[in-house]
Design a protein around this motif. Structure first.
Motif, mmCIF file in Angstrom:
data_model
loop_
_atom_site.group_PDB
_atom_site.id
_atom_site.type_symbol
_atom_site.label_atom_id
_atom_site.label_comp_id
_atom_site.label_asym_id
_atom_site.label_seq_id
_atom_site.Cartn_x
_atom_site.Cartn_y
_atom_site.Cartn_z
ATOM 1 N N ALA A 64 1.096 -1.224 0.086
ATOM 2 C CA ALA A 64 0.050 -0.412 0.066
ATOM 3 C C ALA A 64 0.558 1.706 0.135
ATOM 4 N N GLY A 65 1.912 1.522 0.849
ATOM 5 C CA GLY A 65 2.762 2.441 1.021
ATOM 6 C C GLY A 65 4.076 2.815 -0.870
ATOM 7 N N ALA A 66 4.392 1.277 -0.966
ATOM 8 C CA ALA A 66 4.456 1.471 -2.517
ATOM 9 C C ALA A 66 3.972 1.799 -3.558
ATOM 10 N N SER A 67 2.350 1.833 -3.434
ATOM 11 C CA SER A 67 1.918 1.711 -4.328
ATOM 12 C C SER A 67 1.545 3.928 -5.085
ATOM 13 N N VAL A 68 1.424 4.498 -3.726
ATOM 14 C CA VAL A 68 1.348 6.190 -3.317
ATOM 15 C C VAL A 68 2.814 7.092 -3.472
ATOM 16 N N HIS A 69 3.717 5.681 -2.926
ATOM 17 C CA HIS A 69 5.191 6.355 -2.717
ATOM 18 C C HIS A 69 5.489 7.765 -3.260
ATOM 19 N N PRO A 70 5.249 7.162 -5.080
ATOM 20 C CA PRO A 70 5.628 8.133 -6.254
ATOM 21 C C PRO A 70 4.964 9.291 -6.121
ATOM 22 N N ASP A 71 3.231 9.361 -5.857
ATOM 23 C CA ASP A 71 2.814 10.248 -6.087
ATOM 24 C C ASP A 71 3.194 11.498 -5.154
ATOM 25 N N LEU A 72 3.237 11.197 -4.074
ATOM 26 C CA LEU A 72 3.432 11.556 -3.012
ATOM 27 C C LEU A 72 4.838 12.596 -3.051
ATOM 28 N N LEU A 73 5.905 11.243 -3.804
ATOM 29 C CA LEU A 73 7.316 12.181 -4.280
ATOM 30 C C LEU A 73 6.907 13.285 -4.876
ATOM 31 N N GLU A 74 6.680 13.251 -5.642
ATOM 32 C CA GLU A 74 6.401 13.908 -7.008
ATOM 33 C C GLU A 74 5.406 15.315 -6.800
ATOM 34 N N ALA A 75 4.538 14.877 -5.885
ATOM 35 C CA ALA A 75 3.951 16.435 -5.217
ATOM 36 C C ALA A 75 5.044 16.786 -4.743
ATOM 37 N N PHE A 76 5.228 16.481 -3.667
ATOM 38 C CA PHE A 76 6.966 17.533 -3.043
ATOM 39 C C PHE A 76 7.495 18.174 -4.095
ATOM 40 N N GLY A 77 8.367 17.370 -4.714
ATOM 41 C CA GLY A 77 9.078 17.846 -5.363
ATOM 42 C C GLY A 77 8.571 19.378 -6.389
ATOM 43 N N GLN A 78 7.037 19.033 -6.741
ATOM 44 C CA GLN A 78 6.574 20.450 -7.456
ATOM 45 C C GLN A 78 6.056 21.652 -6.676
ATOM 46 N N MET A 79 5.430 20.846 -5.544
ATOM 47 C CA MET A 79 5.599 22.292 -4.344
ATOM 48 C C MET A 79 6.986 23.004 -3.752
ATOM 49 N N GLU A 80 7.882 22.098 -4.043
ATOM 50 C CA GLU A 80 9.288 22.616 -3.524
ATOM 51 C C GLU A 80 10.079 23.573 -4.829
ATOM 52 N N ARG A 81 9.552 22.913 -6.108
ATOM 53 C CA ARG A 81 10.381 23.355 -6.920
ATOM 54 C C ARG A 81 9.034 25.495 -7.737
ATOM 55 N N ALA A 82 7.682 24.766 -7.298
ATOM 56 C CA ALA A 82 7.042 26.169 -6.808
ATOM 57 C C ALA A 82 7.270 26.886 -5.993
ATOM 58 N N VAL A 83 7.689 26.678 -4.909
ATOM 59 C CA VAL A 83 8.744 27.498 -3.743
ATOM 60 C C VAL A 83 10.011 28.114 -4.155
ATOM 61 N N ASP A 84 10.943 27.622 -5.460
ATOM 62 C CA ASP A 84 11.997 27.755 -5.803
ATOM 63 C C ASP A 84 11.628 29.062 -6.707
ATOM 64 N N ARG A 85 10.310 29.135 -7.532
ATOM 65 C CA ARG A 85 10.192 29.701 -8.372
ATOM 66 C C ARG A 85 9.748 31.130 -7.785
#
Length: 291
Positions: A64-85
């Motif tokens: 169950a954890g592995a099924s959602v981890h990639p999506d959450l990893l990408e979501a936090f990456g998008q948030m970090e990139r948005a803050v960087d911008r």
């Protein structure tokens, strides 16, 4: 009313899932291991789902954890990139660059004014250390590293491979007819004591225990200072010594340059590699290295 997202717990889950360790995740998040464990427990209670399986060498994501981890990893990456911008929309940007003192003093800093004139909106903060910095933890944007280029998980660009030359104080210039004669004088070494034996072997000198004797220094700047003060012969990157040679503080004792095993690399986090400030600095450094 929809419950607010448990962002702290989700962030802890992403870090533990990525690193496989509560302790490693705590270091990355700058919190205690207990705080990370508590957030994981809260998330499991809220979702009613076990997210990790404890194994001998760490934690493994459940199905169950592995099924959602990639999506959450990408979501936090998008948030970090948005803050960087958002940060980059400010009047000025600060770029933290880490490298060794010798490279900063002899190569980077004398050229840095050209970058500042080209990019007046970017302030460069240079930090020097002989230790290997953690770009994920130490708030460093760019590292200019001297090594073999093996930096797992990081974005790496090869800049240049300096050549090593033998130097000494002009007040104590030895009489040398060839590389083998260097063994008759005190040799000064880098921290791994590898350069003199390799340099001598490259120039046809047989193995000799004298090649590994002498004082050692963990930075080329210290090595150059020791040679300039007359303590012995040093084998140093020519780009580090050229200013001292031009000023008459050092003399190249033999015209026998030799390619160093290591090169200089531009290293940054994959998520920071295409940030405008990082990209601008990389393009400029590569241009300078090409010259």
């Amino acid at each position: 009313m929809t419950k607010p997202l448990p962002l702290l717990a989700l962030r802890a889950f992403v870090e533990v899932g990525q690193r496989g360790s509560i302790k490693a995740a705590a270091l990355a998040l700058h919190v205690t291991s207990g705080a990370v464990s508590q957030q994981i427990r809260l998330l499991e209670e809220r979702t009613g789902t076990t997210l990790f399986i404890r194994e001998r060498h760490g934690l493994r994501l459940t199905e169950a954890g592995a099924s959602v981890h990639p999506d959450l990893l990408e979501a936090f990456g998008q948030m970090e990139r948005a803050v960087d911008r958002l940060v980059e929309t400010g009047a000025r940007q600060t770029l933290t660059v880490s490298t060794v003192a010798s490279f900063a003093a002899s190569w980077l800093v004398p050229r840095l004014g050209r970058f500042t004139r080209r990019h007046p909106g970017i302030e460069v903060r240079v930090e020097t250390t002989s230790a290997l910095v953690d770009l994920w933890r130490d708030r460093v944007d760019v590292a200019l590293r001297h090594g073999l280029g093996h930096y797992p998980g990081l974005h790496t660009t090869r800049l240049m491979a300096p050549v090593l030359v033998p130097v000494a104080s002009p007040e104590r210039v030895p009489r040398l007819s060839g590389p083998k004669d260097c063994l008759d004088y005190p040799l000064l070494h880098g921290s791994d004591r590898a350069d003199w034996p390799l340099w001598l072997a490259a120039h046809g000198v047989a193995d000799d225990p004298r090649a590994e004797r002498g004082s050692s220094f963990d930075d080329d700047y210290l090595l150059i200072r020791a040679a300039a003060s007359g303590q012995g012969l040093a084998l140093v990157p020519r780009i580090h010594a050229q200013e001292e040679i031009a000023a008459g503080h050092l003399v190249q004792v033999l015209d026998k340059p030799w390619p160093a095993r290591f090169a200089y690399y531009f290293v940054t986090r994959p998520d920071a590699a295409e940030l405008p400030a990082v990209r601008a600095f990389r393009e400029w450094v590569m241009e300078e290295a090409g010259e």
